[in-house]
Design a protein around this motif. Structure first.
Motif, PDB file in Angstrom:
ATOM      1  N   VAL A  38       0.865  -1.173   0.000  1.00 25.30           N
ATOM      2  CA  VAL A  38       0.000   0.000   0.000  1.00 25.30           C
ATOM      3  C   VAL A  38       0.904   1.226   0.000  1.00 25.30           C
ATOM      4  CG1 VAL A  38      -1.930  -1.099   1.205  1.00 25.30           C
ATOM      5  CG2 VAL A  38      -0.156   0.041   2.532  1.00 25.30           C
ATOM      6  N   SER A  39       0.355   2.379  -0.363  1.00 21.28           N
ATOM      7  CA  SER A  39       1.196   3.570  -0.347  1.00 21.28           C
ATOM      8  C   SER A  39       0.377   4.819  -0.062  1.00 21.28           C
ATOM      9  CB  SER A  39       1.934   3.734  -1.683  1.00 21.28           C
ATOM     10  OG  SER A  39       1.023   4.018  -2.712  1.00 21.28           O
ATOM     11  N   THR A  40       1.069   5.846   0.406  1.00 14.37           N
ATOM     12  CA  THR A  40       0.508   7.166   0.613  1.00 14.37           C
ATOM     13  C   THR A  40       1.619   8.177   0.417  1.00 14.37           C
ATOM     14  OG1 THR A  40      -0.680   8.607   2.145  1.00 14.37           O
ATOM     15  CG2 THR A  40       0.848   7.064   3.138  1.00 14.37           C
ATOM     16  N   GLN A  41       1.385   9.164  -0.387  1.00 12.24           N
ATOM     17  CA  GLN A  41       2.331  10.254  -0.615  1.00 12.24           C
ATOM     18  C   GLN A  41       3.735   9.767  -0.934  1.00 12.24           C
ATOM     19  OE1 GLN A  41       1.958  12.707   2.862  1.00 12.24           O
ATOM     20  NE2 GLN A  41      -0.237  12.907   2.597  1.00 12.24           N
ATOM     21  N   ASN A  42       3.838   8.810  -1.837  1.00 12.75           N
ATOM     22  CA  ASN A  42       5.107   8.231  -2.298  1.00 12.75           C
ATOM     23  C   ASN A  42       5.875   7.476  -1.220  1.00 12.75           C
ATOM     24  OD1 ASN A  42       4.681   9.146  -4.905  1.00 12.75           O
ATOM     25  ND2 ASN A  42       5.692  11.089  -4.506  1.00 12.75           N
ATOM     26  N   ILE A  43       5.193   7.056  -0.161  1.00 12.35           N
ATOM     27  CA  ILE A  43       5.768   6.165   0.847  1.00 12.35           C
ATOM     28  C   ILE A  43       4.972   4.859   0.769  1.00 12.35           C
ATOM     29  CG2 ILE A  43       6.199   5.760   3.293  1.00 12.35           C
ATOM     30  CD1 ILE A  43       7.828   8.088   2.297  1.00 12.35           C
ATOM     31  N   GLY A  44       5.656   3.769   0.488  1.00 16.23           N
ATOM     32  CA  GLY A  44       4.989   2.478   0.362  1.00 16.23           C
ATOM     33  C   GLY A  44       5.285   1.592   1.555  1.00 16.23           C
ATOM     34  N   ALA A  45       4.374   0.648   1.825  1.00 12.90           N
ATOM     35  CA  ALA A  45       4.561  -0.272   2.944  1.00 12.90           C
ATOM     36  C   ALA A  45       4.051  -1.654   2.573  1.00 12.90           C
ATOM     37  CB  ALA A  45       3.814   0.219   4.175  1.00 12.90           C
ATOM     38  N   ARG A  46       4.696  -2.648   3.152  1.00 12.90           N
ATOM     39  CA  ARG A  46       4.227  -4.029   3.066  1.00 12.90           C
ATOM     40  C   ARG A  46       4.176  -4.571   4.475  1.00 12.90           C
ATOM     41  NH1 ARG A  46       7.657  -7.478  -0.785  1.00 12.90           N
ATOM     42  NH2 ARG A  46       5.895  -8.861  -0.578  1.00 12.90           N
ATOM     43  N   GLY A  47       3.056  -5.168   4.851  1.00 13.02           N
ATOM     44  CA  GLY A  47       2.949  -5.843   6.133  1.00 13.02           C
ATOM     45  C   GLY A  47       3.556  -7.224   6.013  1.00 13.02           C
ATOM     46  N   CYS A  48       4.336  -7.621   7.005  1.00  8.38           N
ATOM     47  CA  CYS A  48       5.007  -8.919   6.977  1.00  8.38           C
ATOM     48  C   CYS A  48       4.791  -9.617   8.322  1.00  8.38           C
ATOM     49  CB  CYS A  48       6.502  -8.748   6.727  1.00  8.38           C
ATOM     50  SG  CYS A  48       6.921  -7.813   5.245  1.00  8.38           S
ATOM     51  N   ILE A  49       4.910 -10.947   8.310  1.00 12.51           N
ATOM     52  CA  ILE A  49       4.709 -11.719   9.530  1.00 12.51           C
ATOM     53  C   ILE A  49       5.717 -12.864   9.568  1.00 12.51           C
ATOM     54  CG2 ILE A  49       2.988 -13.274   8.501  1.00 12.51           C
ATOM     55  CD1 ILE A  49       1.463 -13.143  11.176  1.00 12.51           C
ATOM     56  N   SER A  50       6.160 -13.196  10.762  1.00 10.79           N
ATOM     57  CA  SER A  50       6.989 -14.384  10.952  1.00 10.79           C
ATOM     58  C   SER A  50       6.469 -15.116  12.183  1.00 10.79           C
ATOM     59  CB  SER A  50       8.467 -14.025  11.128  1.00 10.79           C
ATOM     60  OG  SER A  50       8.664 -13.308  12.326  1.00 10.79           O
ATOM     61  N   ALA A  51       6.637 -16.431  12.184  1.00 10.57           N
ATOM     62  CA  ALA A  51       6.199 -17.242  13.325  1.00 10.57           C
ATOM     63  C   ALA A  51       7.289 -18.260  13.641  1.00 10.57           C
ATOM     64  CB  ALA A  51       4.891 -17.953  12.996  1.00 10.57           C
ATOM     65  N   GLU A  52       7.734 -18.240  14.870  1.00 10.35           N
ATOM     66  CA  GLU A  52       8.748 -19.192  15.312  1.00 10.35           C
ATOM     67  C   GLU A  52       8.146 -20.096  16.385  1.00 10.35           C
ATOM     68  OE1 GLU A  52      12.632 -18.591  15.451  1.00 10.35           O
ATOM     69  OE2 GLU A  52      12.688 -16.783  14.228  1.00 10.35           O
ATOM     70  N   ARG A  53       8.302 -21.398  16.217  1.00  9.56           N
ATOM     71  CA  ARG A  53       7.736 -22.365  17.153  1.00  9.56           C
ATOM     72  C   ARG A  53       8.771 -22.764  18.183  1.00  9.56           C
ATOM     73  NH1 ARG A  53       5.680 -28.379  15.665  1.00  9.56           N
ATOM     74  NH2 ARG A  53       7.899 -28.740  15.645  1.00  9.56           N
ATOM     75  N   TRP A  54       8.303 -22.939  19.422  1.00 10.35           N
ATOM     76  CA  TRP A  54       9.181 -23.418  20.486  1.00 10.35           C
ATOM     77  C   TRP A  54       8.352 -24.214  21.481  1.00 10.35           C
ATOM     78  CZ3 TRP A  54       8.339 -21.238  25.415  1.00 10.35           C
ATOM     79  CH2 TRP A  54       7.547 -20.095  25.444  1.00 10.35           C
ATOM     80  N   ASN A  55       9.047 -24.962  22.355  1.00  3.68           N
ATOM     81  CA  ASN A  55       8.382 -25.863  23.287  1.00  3.68           C
ATOM     82  C   ASN A  55       8.902 -25.577  24.691  1.00  3.68           C
ATOM     83  OD1 ASN A  55       7.618 -28.098  24.841  1.00  3.68           O
ATOM     84  ND2 ASN A  55       7.793 -29.502  23.120  1.00  3.68           N
ATOM     85  N   ASP A  56       7.985 -25.466  25.642  1.00  2.00           N
ATOM     86  CA  ASP A  56       8.402 -25.238  27.035  1.00  2.00           C
ATOM     87  C   ASP A  56       8.493 -26.543  27.809  1.00  2.00           C
ATOM     88  OD1 ASP A  56       5.797 -25.977  27.569  1.00  2.00           O
ATOM     89  OD2 ASP A  56       5.281 -24.160  28.669  1.00  2.00           O
ATOM     90  N   GLY A  57       8.444 -27.665  27.116  1.00  2.00           N
ATOM     91  CA  GLY A  57       8.518 -28.973  27.755  1.00  2.00           C
ATOM     92  C   GLY A  57       7.201 -29.714  27.681  1.00  2.00           C
ATOM     93  N   ARG A  58       6.095 -28.981  27.690  1.00  2.00           N
ATOM     94  CA  ARG A  58       4.774 -29.606  27.624  1.00  2.00           C
ATOM     95  C   ARG A  58       3.949 -29.092  26.456  1.00  2.00           C
ATOM     96  NH1 ARG A  58       2.201 -27.470  32.306  1.00  2.00           N
ATOM     97  NH2 ARG A  58       3.849 -25.945  32.239  1.00  2.00           N
ATOM     98  N   ILE A  59       4.023 -27.805  26.205  1.00  2.00           N
ATOM     99  CA  ILE A  59       3.157 -27.148  25.221  1.00  2.00           C
ATOM    100  C   ILE A  59       4.008 -26.476  24.149  1.00  2.00           C
ATOM    101  CG2 ILE A  59       1.412 -25.346  24.896  1.00  2.00           C
ATOM    102  CD1 ILE A  59       0.627 -25.749  27.819  1.00  2.00           C
ATOM    103  N   TYR A  60       3.535 -26.569  22.903  1.00  2.00           N
ATOM    104  CA  TYR A  60       4.193 -25.838  21.829  1.00  2.00           C
ATOM    105  C   TYR A  60       3.613 -24.423  21.756  1.00  2.00           C
ATOM    106  CZ  TYR A  60       6.739 -29.782  19.999  1.00  2.00           C
ATOM    107  OH  TYR A  60       7.625 -30.824  19.854  1.00  2.00           O
ATOM    108  N   TRP A  61       4.494 -23.444  21.598  1.00  3.47           N
ATOM    109  CA  TRP A  61       4.124 -22.036  21.491  1.00  3.47           C
ATOM    110  C   TRP A  61       4.654 -21.498  20.175  1.00  3.47           C
ATOM    111  CZ3 TRP A  61       1.486 -19.609  25.500  1.00  3.47           C
ATOM    112  CH2 TRP A  61       1.402 -20.320  26.690  1.00  3.47           C
ATOM    113  N   ARG A  62       4.140 -20.365  19.768  1.00  8.28           N
ATOM    114  CA  ARG A  62       4.727 -19.679  18.629  1.00  8.28           C
ATOM    115  C   ARG A  62       4.819 -18.194  18.929  1.00  8.28           C
ATOM    116  NH1 ARG A  62       0.097 -19.888  13.886  1.00  8.28           N
ATOM    117  NH2 ARG A  62      -1.659 -19.500  15.261  1.00  8.28           N
TER     118      ARG A  62
END
Length: 149
Positions: A35-59
């Motif tokens: 998307v852009s406004t006044q010659n400034i453009g942007a892209r939304g980005c996402i990352s997800a990292e999985r980890w385990n606390d011993g019992r439950i997986y989290w991200r």
């Protein structure tokens, strides 16, 4: 002449790893549309990292912004990120401000991280930007539904 070109190319190749963002792993970041406004453009980005606390997986879900300035001068740019899990409400994750040099791109800039239990619920983030003294852009979204990097 060829030697100068070869030295310049080799120098650029050696410096390239130094200019990549240290807080965002490019392989783990997925970006949405722009998307852009006044010659400034942007892209939304996402990352997800999985980890385990011993019992439950989290991200750890991280919202990022990639910002492009096509103006002829540098600009201060504000950005915000919101997240939504499934069909729930939008919740603000974070915001920030950076200067983007003329005719250049910065990012992905990590805006905020949210930790969730690993499940099949799709998490969407959305990002928008505003140049100093300007109007906010529309939203740029990115999503993940997988519980993996």
């Amino acid at each position: 002449m060829k030697l100068k070109r070869l030295v310049a190319t080799a120098g650029a190749a050696l410096l390239t790893p130094l200019v990549l963002p240290a807080d965002a792993h490019a392989a783990a970041v997925a970006c949405g549309g722009g998307v852009s406004t006044q010659n400034i453009g942007a892209r939304g980005c996402i990352s997800a990292e999985r980890w385990n606390d011993g019992r439950i997986y989290w991200r750890d879900i991280t919202a990022h912004a990639q910002i492009t300035n096509s103006r002829s001068h540098a600009s201060w740019v504000e950005y915000e990120a919101y997240s939504q899990a499934g069909s729930g409400d939008w919740v603000k994750m974070g915001s920030g401000r950076t200067i983007v040099q003329r005719r250049s791109t910065v990012g992905p800039i990590a805006i905020a991280t949210k930790t969730r239990v690993c499940d099949t619920v799709k998490v969407t983030i959305r990002v928008h930007v505003r140049p100093a003294g300007g109007a906010w852009s529309n939203w740029s979204s990115a999503a993940t539904s997988q519980c993996q990097t």
